[in-house]
Design an enzyme around this catalytic site. Sequence first.
Site, PDB file in Angstrom:
ATOM      1  N   ARG A  28      51.970  40.259  32.425  1.00  0.00           N
ATOM      2  CA  ARG A  28      51.456  41.520  32.962  1.00  0.00           C
ATOM      3  C   ARG A  28      51.115  42.535  31.877  1.00  0.00           C
ATOM      4  O   ARG A  28      50.510  43.579  32.160  1.00  0.00           O
ATOM      5  CB  ARG A  28      52.496  42.148  33.905  1.00  0.00           C
ATOM      6  CG  ARG A  28      52.855  41.273  35.078  1.00  0.00           C
ATOM      7  CD  ARG A  28      53.845  41.995  35.950  1.00  0.00           C
ATOM      8  NE  ARG A  28      53.255  43.189  36.511  1.00  0.00           N
ATOM      9  CZ  ARG A  28      52.508  43.227  37.602  1.00  0.00           C
ATOM     10  NH1 ARG A  28      52.254  42.116  38.262  1.00  0.00           N
ATOM     11  NH2 ARG A  28      52.012  44.350  38.039  1.00  0.00           N
ATOM     12  N   TRP A  75      51.168  47.245  29.069  1.00  0.00           N
ATOM     13  CA  TRP A  75      49.748  47.033  28.781  1.00  0.00           C
ATOM     14  C   TRP A  75      49.128  48.419  28.858  1.00  0.00           C
ATOM     15  O   TRP A  75      49.062  49.024  29.926  1.00  0.00           O
ATOM     16  CB  TRP A  75      49.147  46.105  29.828  1.00  0.00           C
ATOM     17  CG  TRP A  75      47.756  45.666  29.517  1.00  0.00           C
ATOM     18  CD1 TRP A  75      47.369  44.646  28.700  1.00  0.00           C
ATOM     19  CD2 TRP A  75      46.542  46.207  30.059  1.00  0.00           C
ATOM     20  NE1 TRP A  75      46.008  44.528  28.698  1.00  0.00           N
ATOM     21  CE2 TRP A  75      45.473  45.471  29.518  1.00  0.00           C
ATOM     22  CE3 TRP A  75      46.254  47.250  30.943  1.00  0.00           C
ATOM     23  CZ2 TRP A  75      44.145  45.732  29.831  1.00  0.00           C
ATOM     24  CZ3 TRP A  75      44.924  47.517  31.244  1.00  0.00           C
ATOM     25  CH2 TRP A  75      43.884  46.755  30.691  1.00  0.00           C
ATOM     26  N   GLU A 479      31.773  30.473  35.830  1.00  0.00           N
ATOM     27  CA  GLU A 479      33.215  30.383  35.631  1.00  0.00           C
ATOM     28  C   GLU A 479      33.538  29.674  34.301  1.00  0.00           C
ATOM     29  O   GLU A 479      34.447  30.081  33.580  1.00  0.00           O
ATOM     30  CB  GLU A 479      33.850  29.662  36.829  1.00  0.00           C
ATOM     31  CG  GLU A 479      35.344  29.475  36.738  1.00  0.00           C
ATOM     32  CD  GLU A 479      36.155  30.764  36.554  1.00  0.00           C
ATOM     33  OE1 GLU A 479      35.610  31.871  36.703  1.00  0.00           O
ATOM     34  OE2 GLU A 479      37.343  30.645  36.225  1.00  0.00           O
ATOM     35  N   LYS A 483      35.686  31.435  31.238  1.00  0.00           N
ATOM     36  CA  LYS A 483      36.861  30.852  30.596  1.00  0.00           C
ATOM     37  C   LYS A 483      36.658  30.822  29.077  1.00  0.00           C
ATOM     38  O   LYS A 483      37.546  31.197  28.317  1.00  0.00           O
ATOM     39  CB  LYS A 483      37.136  29.418  31.098  1.00  0.00           C
ATOM     40  CG  LYS A 483      37.592  29.288  32.523  1.00  0.00           C
ATOM     41  CD  LYS A 483      38.988  29.810  32.820  1.00  0.00           C
ATOM     42  CE  LYS A 483      39.008  31.245  33.172  1.00  0.00           C
ATOM     43  NZ  LYS A 483      38.960  31.709  34.515  1.00  0.00           N
ATOM     44  N   HIS A 502      13.228  33.073  32.557  1.00  0.00           N
ATOM     45  CA  HIS A 502      12.746  34.450  32.720  1.00  0.00           C
ATOM     46  C   HIS A 502      13.356  35.398  31.695  1.00  0.00           C
ATOM     47  O   HIS A 502      13.368  36.602  31.901  1.00  0.00           O
ATOM     48  CB  HIS A 502      13.031  34.942  34.143  1.00  0.00           C
ATOM     49  CG  HIS A 502      12.324  34.143  35.190  1.00  0.00           C
ATOM     50  ND1 HIS A 502      10.974  34.225  35.423  1.00  0.00           N
ATOM     51  CD2 HIS A 502      12.781  33.183  36.027  1.00  0.00           C
ATOM     52  CE1 HIS A 502      10.622  33.382  36.383  1.00  0.00           C
ATOM     53  NE2 HIS A 502      11.708  32.726  36.765  1.00  0.00           N
TER      54      HIS A 502
HETATM   55  O1  M6R Z   1      43.966  38.825  41.191  1.00  0.00           O
HETATM   56  P1  M6R Z   1      42.460  38.784  41.338  1.00  0.00           P
HETATM   57  O2  M6R Z   1      41.973  37.456  41.792  1.00  0.00           O
HETATM   58  O3  M6R Z   1      41.938  39.888  42.193  1.00  0.00           O
HETATM   59  O4  M6R Z   1      41.918  39.029  39.865  1.00  0.00           O
HETATM   60  C1  M6R Z   1      40.555  39.234  39.623  1.00  0.00           C
HETATM   61  C2  M6R Z   1      40.226  39.076  38.159  1.00  0.00           C
HETATM   62  O5  M6R Z   1      40.861  40.069  37.402  1.00  0.00           O
HETATM   63  C3  M6R Z   1      40.632  37.704  37.625  1.00  0.00           C
HETATM   64  O6  M6R Z   1      40.048  36.685  38.389  1.00  0.00           O
HETATM   65  C4  M6R Z   1      40.212  37.522  36.146  1.00  0.00           C
HETATM   66  O7  M6R Z   1      38.823  37.541  36.043  1.00  0.00           O
HETATM   67  C5  M6R Z   1      40.765  36.204  35.652  1.00  0.00           C
HETATM   68  N1  M6R Z   1      42.108  36.365  35.201  1.00  0.00           N
HETATM   69  C6  M6R Z   1      39.959  35.601  34.567  1.00  0.00           C
HETATM   70  O8  M6R Z   1      40.443  34.336  34.229  1.00  0.00           O
END
Ligand code: M6R
Length: 607
Positions: A28, A75, A479, A483, A502
């Site tokens: 976190r 954080w 996606e 990553k 484009h």
């Molecule tokens: O908890 P959520 O699915 O709402 O989180 C959304 C994004 O912050 C999350 O998918 C983020 O893009 C990923 N950790 C990336 O791997």
Amino acid sequence: MCGIFGVVLKGGRVAPLIHDGLKRLEYRGYDSVGFATLHSGTLQVRKDAGKIDEVVRSLRMDEMEGSIGIGHTRWATHGAPMMVNAHPHMDCDEKLAVIHNGVIENFMELKEELLNKGHNFRSRTDTEIIAHLIEEEMRGDIGFGEAVLTSLRRLEGSYAIAVISISDPGRIYCARYESPLVLGVSDKGTFCASDVPAMLPYTNQVVFLRNGEFASLDAEGFQIRRVQDGTPVQRELTEVTWSLEMAEKQGYPHFMLKEIYEQPSSLRGSLRLQRQYLDLLTAFLDRGEKLFLVAAGTSYHACIAASYMFSRLAKITTFPAISSEFIEQYGDSAAIDTVMLAVSQSGETYDTLKAIDHARMKAATVLGITNTVGSTLTRVSRAYIIQQSGPEIGVAATKTFTSQLMVLAQLALRLARTRGKLSQDEGDDFHDHLQMVPGYVEEVLKRHGEGIKALVEKYSRERLFVFLGRGISASTALEGRLKLLELTYVPSLAYPAGESKHGPISIVEEGVPVVFLCPRGDTRKEIVGSIMEMKARGARIISVCEEGDDDIIGLSDDVIEMPMGIPEALSSIPYVVPLQLFAYYLAVQKGLDPDKPRNLAKSVTVP
Ligand code: M6R
């Protein structure tokens, strides 16, 4: 965005438990750490910027005395990551300590008021005002607990807090608004934490505190009250079925790799959804005139893929929307006939919750898909589905992405059947393939789990990657790019392949690696054309395609061959797996920590 943990023990020292709990919350936030304990009438605080183990070792925090204490892993949102801004924060007299996760929006006004009253601030954080507010309230000769409660009523924004004081040495007071907080009880004592894994070694009996609730913890248990009016709240304990092993690394070097390999099993979990909830969501979806799929980051990519599934199977138009854009882009058109399906692994993403608030205000129906029981999303949705992926600790979403797709595919199928848009055989065929998806993923991991390392070695010095796909594979490309970008920081682009000519194609020159997602299906002819276009500009082609697809294989420099027979509408699930592995191994190759990409946190609970 931060991790908070508090313990009141019946006996013994809390410091080692705080250390252990914060380690499980490190996902976190991990730029600074601090503990506060109460012992023999004194408040002890040790804190600094840096990773948990390093700070704890250098300040000998494990040796702190006291059977009651709180800890925080940060954080940064207000104030740079440095010692003075690390939590806990104290009042002027250093009698109380507070930890906080969230953002206090009115902190400037409150700070000015408190400065005028003579309070001295040490940090640039919004959190510190909470300590001084409580101190100020206590000047009015009320008890510590009441002073905390009254102070909370003055806060605007989001918070989960825990606070201790020498004036009430046997209790932790905690509360939440928009940021998550869980309480736990065991025969050793009572706990509060931002997330369940922090307390799993000690208890699986928990209560998810709700918005606007305040709790008083002692070694025997807790009492909950409403912040607004102090009314007592009765809440039953919930038994959490996640084992500690599920929340730990199980021998893998990183959580991310463990979670990639867990996908066959998490996908099986996501196939075992409760039928009545699928039916309920389907009924609401079927009633909507306008249907929005709303999410952030990886979850948004799942929504893009879902929009293809809903169109292909149920012949229904949906609008995938980035949650932070929803209000501007679609907010005015949302109304009583609108259905918003919000997708969020954590169920706590600020942007998604804001979009939901707006939709609810417009009388739209909000539905949810989340991985987190008791999260805010579950409470603001008319109906929701828990995607059953198990806890995901790595900051990069992997198994939760594929599980979201699995849930969305089941919804698309059910909606298609409800609306009579598929024949019985077509529906049965899709249903059978859904059951086979975990097996496809198992096969991909077996084939490529090790082999992908050679590909990573070959491309490890590249300074740019491009990802392209058509149809649903455009979402797989997005996606795969996310990553790679978030884990390795290598600039990369992703586009629907047809769109690349484009504009984006201008970035391609001799030797640039272009990853093509090409499952068999309706888009194949066009994808072959796109590969030719890229080859003509000197690109090196890495294809993810079906085994034996000689046309594609013949055009490619490198090939990742996938099992035969995967329907295009389900292809994003197995096809994203080699891209997850590629990003993971490239990060490791570069000496980066894939579980903790820079500047990112697992759950983004701030604007
Ligand atoms: O908890 P959520 O699915 O709402 O989180 C959304 C994004 O912050 C999350 O998918 C983020 O893009 C990923 N950790 C990336 O791997």
